[in-house]
Structure formats: C-alpha cells, structure tokens
Write an enzyme that holds these catalytic residues in place. Sequence first.
Site, short mmCIF file in Angstrom:
data_model
loop_
_atom_site.label_atom_id
_atom_site.label_comp_id
_atom_site.label_asym_id
_atom_site.label_seq_id
_atom_site.Cartn_x
_atom_site.Cartn_y
_atom_site.Cartn_z
N LEU A 14 13.30 -3.24 4.83
CA LEU A 14 13.78 -1.87 4.92
C LEU A 14 12.92 -0.90 4.13
O LEU A 14 13.40 -0.07 3.38
CB LEU A 14 15.23 -1.76 4.43
CG LEU A 14 16.29 -2.37 5.34
CD1 LEU A 14 17.66 -2.18 4.72
CD2 LEU A 14 16.25 -1.73 6.71
N CYS A 15 11.62 -1.08 4.25
CA CYS A 15 10.75 -0.12 3.60
C CYS A 15 9.62 0.24 4.55
O CYS A 15 8.46 0.26 4.19
CB CYS A 15 10.23 -0.63 2.25
SG CYS A 15 9.72 -2.32 2.27
N GLY A 16 9.97 0.52 5.78
CA GLY A 16 8.98 0.98 6.75
C GLY A 16 7.93 -0.09 7.02
O GLY A 16 8.23 -1.27 7.06
#
Lengths: 129, 296
Positions: free
Chosen positions: B89-91
Amino acid sequence: MAQTFTFELVSPEKVLLSGEAEQVQLPGAEGDMTILPGHSPLISTLRPGVIDVVLAGGKSRVYVRQAFAQVEPDRLTVLAEKAYDVAELNASAISTQLSEAEAELAQAKTDEQRLVANQAIAALSALKA
Amino acid sequence: MPSLKDLRNRIASVKATRKITKAMQMVAAAKLRRAQESATAARPYAERMDAVLAALNQRASREGASPLLVGTGKDQVHLLIVMTAERGLCGGFNNNISKLARADAQRLIAAGKTVKILTVGRKGADNLRRDLGRNIVERHDLRGVRQLGFSNAEEIANKVLAMFEAGEFDVATLYFAEFKSVIAQKPTALQLIPAKLPETSAADDAKAGAGQSVVDYEPDEDAILGYLLTRNIATQIFRGLLENAASEQGARMSAMDNATRNAGEMINKLTVKYNRQRQANITKELIEIISGAEAL
C-alpha cells in the site's frame, strides 16, 4: 580565556556532542594523546576507550568503540559507531558491555580482533573500578 | 440496475474506505517526518566518512590495497542487495525497486554471470521470488524493527562482509529508493564492493594541497583505509535503509492521498446516481397512480 577549537562527536545516527573544547584526550590506536588548539592535521583510529573532553562550559567523558578521529588545527571530529556518556553508564550497563566484549574475545579469529576486544575489556574494567 | 439499497450500501462502504486511506495518509505523513529527521541526523557521519575516505584514497598505495576497494579481480559472481519495505500500500515503491533489480539481474544472467540476491524487507523477496527465487540466497527481515538503528545496518553489513570473506561473490550492489521528495523517489543502484569512492573535486584538491603533506596518519594510511572501508559498508547500508524508510513513507503518503481523492470522486458519482434513481422511482410511481386513476 583559553584558546578553543571545535569538537564534534558524531555517531551514524546523529551528532552527539558539538561545541568549543579546550582540550580533548583521545585513546589513539598507537597511544593516548591530548589534542590542544592548533594541533597539526592528523587522522587516527581509536582504541575502545574513554574520550576526555574539556569543553568551554564543562567536562565530558565518553566511552567510544569503533571510532576514528580527524584532527585539524581548528577542529576535531570523532566518528564513533558506538558512544556512551560515562556519566550515564551505570554498573549494569558496563557489565553488559563487558560481557559483550568478552563474547567477542571468545569468537575473535585474528590477532587484531583479539587485541580490540582486550582493549575494550581493559577500558571497561577501568571504568568499573 | 442497482436498487436504492445497493447504492446506499456502496456509498457507505466507499466512505469507510476513504476514512481509512485518509488515516493512513496522516500516519504516513507523521512517520515521514520522523524518517526524514533521522536521515538528516545521519548525514554528518556519512559526509565526514566520505571526505576522509576520499582523502585517503588519493594517498594510499594501490598495491596490496584491500579487496574491498580494488575488488577480487573478477566480476563473475554478483550479489544484489535489494532493500524494500515490509508493507505494501505504498504505490509503486516496492515494484520500482524490484523492477530495477530484476532488470539488472536478468542482464547479468544473460551475460553469463552468476547472480545472488540478498533481500532486505519482505516485499522485495515476494516480488522477486517468482522469477528469481533460486537466486535469493538470504532474506533479511526487518519486520519487528520499529525505529531503524545503526545496529540493523551493522547486522546486514556483517552478513555481507562474511560472505565476501568467504569468497561467495565478487561485486556487491545495493538497491534502494533515493528520497528526492514526497512525490518522487528514485530507485537507485549503488555499488558497494568494490567501493566506488567519491572523487575529490579540484577545489578540494587545492584546499587539501596546502595542508595535505603534513597530515599524520596513525597507524599508516593503508591500515586506516582498510579499517574505514569495512566500516563504510555499514554506513552505506545504513544510509540506504534510512533513505528507503523516508521514501516508503513518502510513496505511501502520495498513494493514500490519491486513494482518498478517488474515493471522494466515487462518492460524488454514486450520490448523483442515487438521487437520479430515487427521482426515477418517484416519477414511475406517480405515473402508475395517475394512469390508474385515468382508467377508472
């Protein structure tokens, strides 16, 4: 007022100590030395041991391991991977360090490693006493 | 056509998602600030280290220099140290690093070299496992680590050095994301062994030239250089870890910002749809009543 020079003690995580010092005693690899203002340029590795700093505002003693010092006439920088303020080191902290050093000595493979571990033990024992 | 109840449920669930992404964004922002602080605090050490190494590098004799500096004379076995995050969940953060490492690994394999991979962080290992799983020699986990300390870097450095001494690789390269800004993180490859020392600039030379001849070295230059090169590995790894930590939070922050915005847009669209649907139902009911009354 006595002459001073810039003293900095830097660990990988942050600058621990920074200020104007009158004199600093270092446990050099080839013997203790005291740095005064105007010292000729020098780069030396340090034994595990205690650095004695006389700051303009007061004194400070720091136990360092795996360190080296860079001396210039107007500044002294000590890069230490591990540094502990002696005033904050209590008996149990010293004992932890001591047993760590002894474990290192037991595992040491080369003479150099043994020497370093022994120096650490000696410095710590002196602190403990 | 979804019913009114379905639409209401969709809107409620997207709203809940938006709250979560918003919270994650704020957490990432707080963590980012802390990560940036520790990266800044670590800079003086690395800078001094670089300066001393650069000065020593010029003075020390080349013969008999440490293999950490000149290499083993071969470049057959490459060790790739791939540093990624523990969380998703960090691109594209983890993917970008893995992609760079994978491209290099495949290029090296195509050139007939042996590739070994040491992953730091779970996500990189997961990413590379599918096609390069056999090349992963070691996975280093930082999952339990709350605040990165120098000891974390030291552990990795000791592993790497032990492998190097055992002759398990010739060249080591470090992969991490350099923190440019909150929205830009640049995946970077940094050669660790043999060490690429910073070249001193001409200005430094001129400055050093005056005082250089009188610098004393205790013990001699070569011994100090050898010692520092070993320590430098840990310093470089530490720097990579800190940059990575800041980059990760930056990437997560912008990813979550986008997610929050998307959720907002989606809620707007769904609300419009919901209102239309409601109006259509009312109109339909009215028509039914009126035509019923007319029929009488």
